[in-house]
Motif scaffolding. Structure first.
Motif, short mmCIF file in Angstrom:
data_model
loop_
_atom_site.label_atom_id
_atom_site.label_comp_id
_atom_site.label_asym_id
_atom_site.label_seq_id
_atom_site.Cartn_x
_atom_site.Cartn_y
_atom_site.Cartn_z
N ASP A 5 0.83 -1.19 0.00
CA ASP A 5 0.00 0.00 0.00
C ASP A 5 0.87 1.26 0.00
OD1 ASP A 5 -1.87 1.90 0.31
OD2 ASP A 5 -2.80 1.05 2.10
N PRO A 6 0.74 2.12 -1.01
CA PRO A 6 1.57 3.33 -1.05
C PRO A 6 1.27 4.25 0.13
CG PRO A 6 -0.12 3.43 -2.73
CD PRO A 6 -0.18 2.04 -2.15
N ALA A 7 0.07 4.15 0.69
CA ALA A 7 -0.32 5.05 1.77
C ALA A 7 0.65 4.92 2.95
CB ALA A 7 -1.74 4.75 2.23
N GLN A 8 1.13 3.70 3.22
CA GLN A 8 2.03 3.53 4.35
C GLN A 8 3.33 4.28 4.13
OE1 GLN A 8 2.41 -0.66 4.85
NE2 GLN A 8 0.25 -0.93 5.31
N GLU A 9 3.82 4.22 2.87
CA GLU A 9 5.05 4.95 2.58
C GLU A 9 4.80 6.46 2.66
OE1 GLU A 9 6.36 3.27 -1.14
OE2 GLU A 9 6.16 1.31 -0.21
N SER A 61 5.42 11.64 5.46
CA SER A 61 4.78 12.79 6.08
C SER A 61 5.20 12.93 7.54
CB SER A 61 3.26 12.65 6.01
OG SER A 61 2.81 11.75 6.99
N LEU A 62 5.72 11.84 8.14
CA LEU A 62 6.19 11.92 9.52
C LEU A 62 7.66 12.30 9.58
CD1 LEU A 62 4.33 8.83 10.98
CD2 LEU A 62 3.82 11.23 11.36
N GLY A 63 8.21 12.70 8.42
CA GLY A 63 9.54 13.27 8.44
C GLY A 63 10.67 12.31 8.10
N ARG A 64 10.34 11.07 7.64
CA ARG A 64 11.41 10.18 7.25
C ARG A 64 11.75 10.42 5.78
NH1 ARG A 64 12.01 5.58 10.39
NH2 ARG A 64 11.25 5.97 12.48
N GLY A 65 13.02 10.27 5.46
CA GLY A 65 13.45 10.47 4.08
C GLY A 65 13.13 9.26 3.23
N ALA A 66 13.46 9.37 1.94
CA ALA A 66 13.13 8.30 1.00
C ALA A 66 13.84 7.00 1.37
CB ALA A 66 13.50 8.72 -0.42
#
Lengths: 502, 351
Positions: A135-139, A144-149
């Motif tokens: 699910d792309p939503a989890q990524e 959105s919580l500030g983690r990078g790619a």
């Protein structure tokens, strides 16, 4: 229930017989064999080969899967098909084309290269499917919580595809341990080749038996290790309902074309070398006088024994598969493990065990097509059971209950509901088994009646005397036949129906 | 004559008694809801009626004919009882028309019965579609049409609306009842949703722990539940300790006439049931003399009505329902409580 038990017992005969014969050889003989430094040497080489190939396949498989599912790589659909295609090339054919292209291409690293190129789809296919499903939503939440790619990939995406990677890697490792054709052609001393040589050249019965048993033990160890690691790992499921949106592809920017070039190079090595070589050899080889009737006979033999093998396998698989689908739980879990054993139980071991079984217990069967058919059934039963169980899931009991409540007799319900729903899956399973029988080499070599040649054994015979041009037509026919189940496999993962392709 | 009559049905799974002596009668042409929490045995009951499970003891008769008993077990396909499972269970390889016609013989299939029942469930002209082309609600309609088509003695609906979203559910419920009525069918609906059972059924059988604890019209089950548990299960209930004396109940929030009137000469301890809609709230300063006051804890506004939760001086919490347009009492305000109508009371267990 009874039928299923009988089927399981029949399928276990070769393994049980191997154990009995090994024990019969007596401890002193076994100890002499085991303490032979050659065994340690073989074990080290087999395991090293498995490790190198598995590592290579994971790197290649995961990388390719990520590129085709999550990036704006050009011609992703084409690369998806190209990455699945090597499955269509039996390893002994790939080995044969390499060795006939480059003289002196043999040894450990040659085997490692060929096996990696042939088996990285075992990692690629499940990982690509998992990446496609995730699910792309989890990524997005992670971003959105500030983690990078990169952190998102390692902390969110990777754990989700970890089971797929582990499953694929296990398949590869088991496959390498049981592979006979490639290592034999490339003259790499591993267990399978040693077993064959001990039996075929030396008539060293105890040696062959002990080596087989050690090989089976290694396989079981691998399986057990994977089971342990799986128990620790949690299950990952999508929480909640709702439609899943497609992934927005990551932009490769300057790396776009280099990435495409790299994938093209891999495809060229994995599929291009065999294809080009076969085409060239074919052009030279078919003109050989008298070759066509020979090919026709071999193809006929292949068809007959494979049909027999597929029929017997499906006959045994039907009761087990139906039982597994209707009474899930411990049995279903056991069967899932069993399906790994398809790749795990080396054909050479089954073949060898059945040779002794034929000579000592069922002599009328020895040197007959029946024993070969039986070997196919023992080897490919798990594959067929998985297919039948999958097909049976298409007709859940609630459908039959509804049908019966509408006043149709049980026989009519079976004919109008159960059968139409399960038949396609069962037929597909039968086709898979049939084509796998066609490709099978080591058990066929050991068990075919004297004088009977199939496509695979003709190829083997020609290759072992370096008659590469003569081997080419058999190889080409086998590749064509094997391409069909590969296509089915790739289509089933849903990757070929990706939206947003270019 | 009754379409279905069950007497003393028993069924155990190992140590668990799923049915502990169930008796139930379904009159021809009616819709009976079997209502109970999950695990009460209602699905087992349905499967026994359908013939998918065997009874351990007891009898089941359909249209006066025994289908299950000590020495009888008529197989499912000869019972003339059609199932509508939870998710519809349409045959995925058959078109809508073929699904509906599945239980019909060739002559009936051509007689126009398929189109007739499809029209009944509001799916005219959908005959050529395949099940996967339909929405969840439409699939349930087809499953109902399929069950109606052979005019079975009985239709069994197994929580047929639970997989649908709320808006769709209300429409479908109404249409299902209309279709069953129009076809003169007899049906048993198994559900754990009290709203569904009360709004849909002619009669409701409340099940608990493998027994039918009460059977009656939706009104009677709601207004005169057999015991406090049923009262709380079929709707919101305020249960208060009290004393019954000469036809009136004395409670912490005043007295009210008891229904049915028990001729208690001596005061008896009772449990009193008050539905939230039986409580009137007024601002404390306009309280009638002798009224009990309470503090508002919170208000749940539902549009058509409002549920106000209040706390009495002794800490007891109560809920009162008022229609929109009545006075609003914000959290923290003082209100006065008054019981409207008669209340229900059960003798309290001693000890």
């Amino acid at each position: 229930m009874l039928a299923a038990t009988v089927a399981v017992v029949v399928a276990l005969i070769p393994l049980a017989y191997l154990a009995i014969r090994t024990v019969e050889a007596g401890w002193p003989a076994i100890r002499t064999e085991l303490t032979n430094p050659r065994v340690a040497d073989l074990a080290a080489r087999s395991l090293a080969l498995a490790a190198v190939v598995t590592a290579g396949c994971v790197a290649l498989g995961v990388g390719t899967a990520f590129l085709v599912t999550r990036t704006d790589l050009p011609a992703r659909r084409l690369f998806t098909i190209l990455a699945a295609l090597p499955l269509a090339v039996p390893t002994y054919i790939a080995a044969f084309t390499w060795v006939s292209t480059i003289t002196g291409f043999e040894g450990f690293w040659a085997s490692a290269l060929v096996l990696t190129l042939c088996s990285y789809p075992y990692v690629f296919l499940p990982v690509a499917a998992a990446l496609h499903r995730a699910d792309p939503a989890q990524e997005e939440v992670s971003r959105s919580l500030g983690r990078g790619a990169w952190t998102t990939f390692t902390s969110v995406t990777l754990p989700q595809i970890r089971p797929a990677i582990a499953g694929g890697a296990l398949l590869v490792a088991l496959y390498v341990l049981s592979d006979f054709g490639a290592v034999a052609i490339l003259r790499t001393d591993t267990f399978t080749r040693a077993v064959f040589i001990a039996f075929d050249l030396g008539f060293d019965r105890t040696g062959a038996l002990v080596l087989s048993t050690v090989l089976v033990a290694l396989t079981v160890l691998l399986l057990a290790g994977e089971t342990l690691s799986r128990r620790r790992g949690a299950r990952y499921a999508r929480v909640g309902a709702g439609a899943r949106r497609p992934h927005s592809p990551a932009r490769l920017r300057a790396l776009r074309w280099p990435a495409a070039a790299a994938l093209t190079a891999v495809a060229a090595l994995a599929f291009g070398v065999p294809a080009a070589n076969l085409a060239r050899r074919l052009a030279a080889g078919v003109s050989r006088p008298g070759s066509l009737p020979e090919i026709a006979t071999a193809a006929g033999n292949s068809l007959t024994v494979s049909l027999g093998g597929a029929a017997l396998t499906m006959l045994l698989a039907l009761p087990i598969g139906l039982l597994a689908a209707r009474a899930p739980g411990v049995l279903a879990n056991g069967l899932e493990r069993l399906s790994y054993l398809t790749h795990a139980l080396p054909g050479i071991v089954i073949g060898l065990s059945l040779v002794f079984f034929g000579i000592n217990v069922a002599y009328p069967l020895y040197q007959s097509v029946w024993l070969l058919t039986f070997a196919y059934a023992a080897l490919f039963l798990p594959l067929a059971v998985a297919a039948v169980a999958g097909a049976a899931a298409q007709a859940p009991p609630v459908l039959e209950e509804a049908a019966r409540s509408l006043g149709r007799r049980p026989a009519a319900v079976f004919a109008t509901v159960t059968l139409p729903l399960t038949l396609p899956g069962i037929a597909a399973g039968a086709a898979m088994v049939f084509l796998t029988c066609m490709k099978e080499l080591p058990a066929t070599l050991l068990l075919r009646p004297t004088g009977m040649d199939t496509l695979a054994t003709e190829l083997w015979t020609h290759t072992s005397v370096a008659a590469y041009a003569g081997a080419a037509p058999y190889a080409a026919l086998l590749v064509l036949l094997s391409a069909i189940p590969t296509w089915v496999l790739a289509a089933r993962t849903g990757l070929l129906q990706q939206e947003g392709d270019q | 004559m009754s379409a279905l009559s069950i007497s003393d049905a028993e069924k155990a799974w190992g140590d668990v008694r799923a049915l502990a002596g169930v008796s139930l009668t379904v009159p021809t042409g009616s819709l009976v809801a079997v209502l109970g929490p999950s695990g009460c045995g209602k699905t087992t009951l349905l499967r026994c009626v359908a013939g998918l499970e065997r009874l351990d003891a007891g009898r089941i008769a359909v249209d006066g004919r025994d289908v299950a008993g000590p020495r009888t077990h008529v197989p499912t396909h000869r019972r003339r009882i059609a199932l509508v499972p939870q998710e519809g269970a349409l045959f995925p390889h058959l078109s809508v028309a073929d699904n509906v016609g599945y239980g019909l013989d060739r002559a009936t299939r051509r007689s126009g019965r398929i189109a007739e029942v499809l029209a009944l469930v509001g799916l005219d002209g959908y005959g050529d579609r395949m099940p996967h082309q339909l929405s969840g609600g439409q699939q349930q309609r087809v499953a109902l049409a399929r069950a109606l088509a052979p005019r079975p003695s009985l239709i069994l609906l197994d929580e047929p609306f639970s997989a649908l979203d709320a808006g769709l559910r209300a429409d479908l419920r109404r249409d299902v009842r209309a279709a069953l009525r129009a076809d003169g069918a007899t049906a048993v609906l198994v559900t754990h949703d009290q709203g569904e059972a009360l709004s849909l059924a002619d009669e409701v059988a409340v099940m608990r722990d493998g027994r039918v604890v009460q059977m009656g019209t939706p009104t009677s089950v709601y207004r005169t539940p057999a015991d406090p548990w049923v009262a709380a299960f079929v709707g919101e209930a305020v249960l208060l300790p009290g004393t019954a004396h000469q036809g009136r109940a004395q409670t912490p929030i005043g007295t009210a006439p008891i229904l049915p009137t028990a001729a208690d000469e001596a005061p008896t301890p009772v449990t009193v049931l008050i539905r939230p809609e039986q409580l009137d709230l007024t601002a404390a300063h306009r309280a009638a003399p002798g009224a009990v006051t309470a503090t508002v804890l919170r208000r749940d506004f539902h549009g058509h009505d409002t549920l106000t939760v209040v706390r009495l001086a002794d800490g007891t919490e109560l809920a009162a329902r008022s229609l929109d347009g009545a006075e609003h009492h914000g959290p923290g305000s003082e209100v006065a409580l008054k019981i409207r109508d008669t209340v229900l009371a059960w003798p309290r267990q001693r000890g």
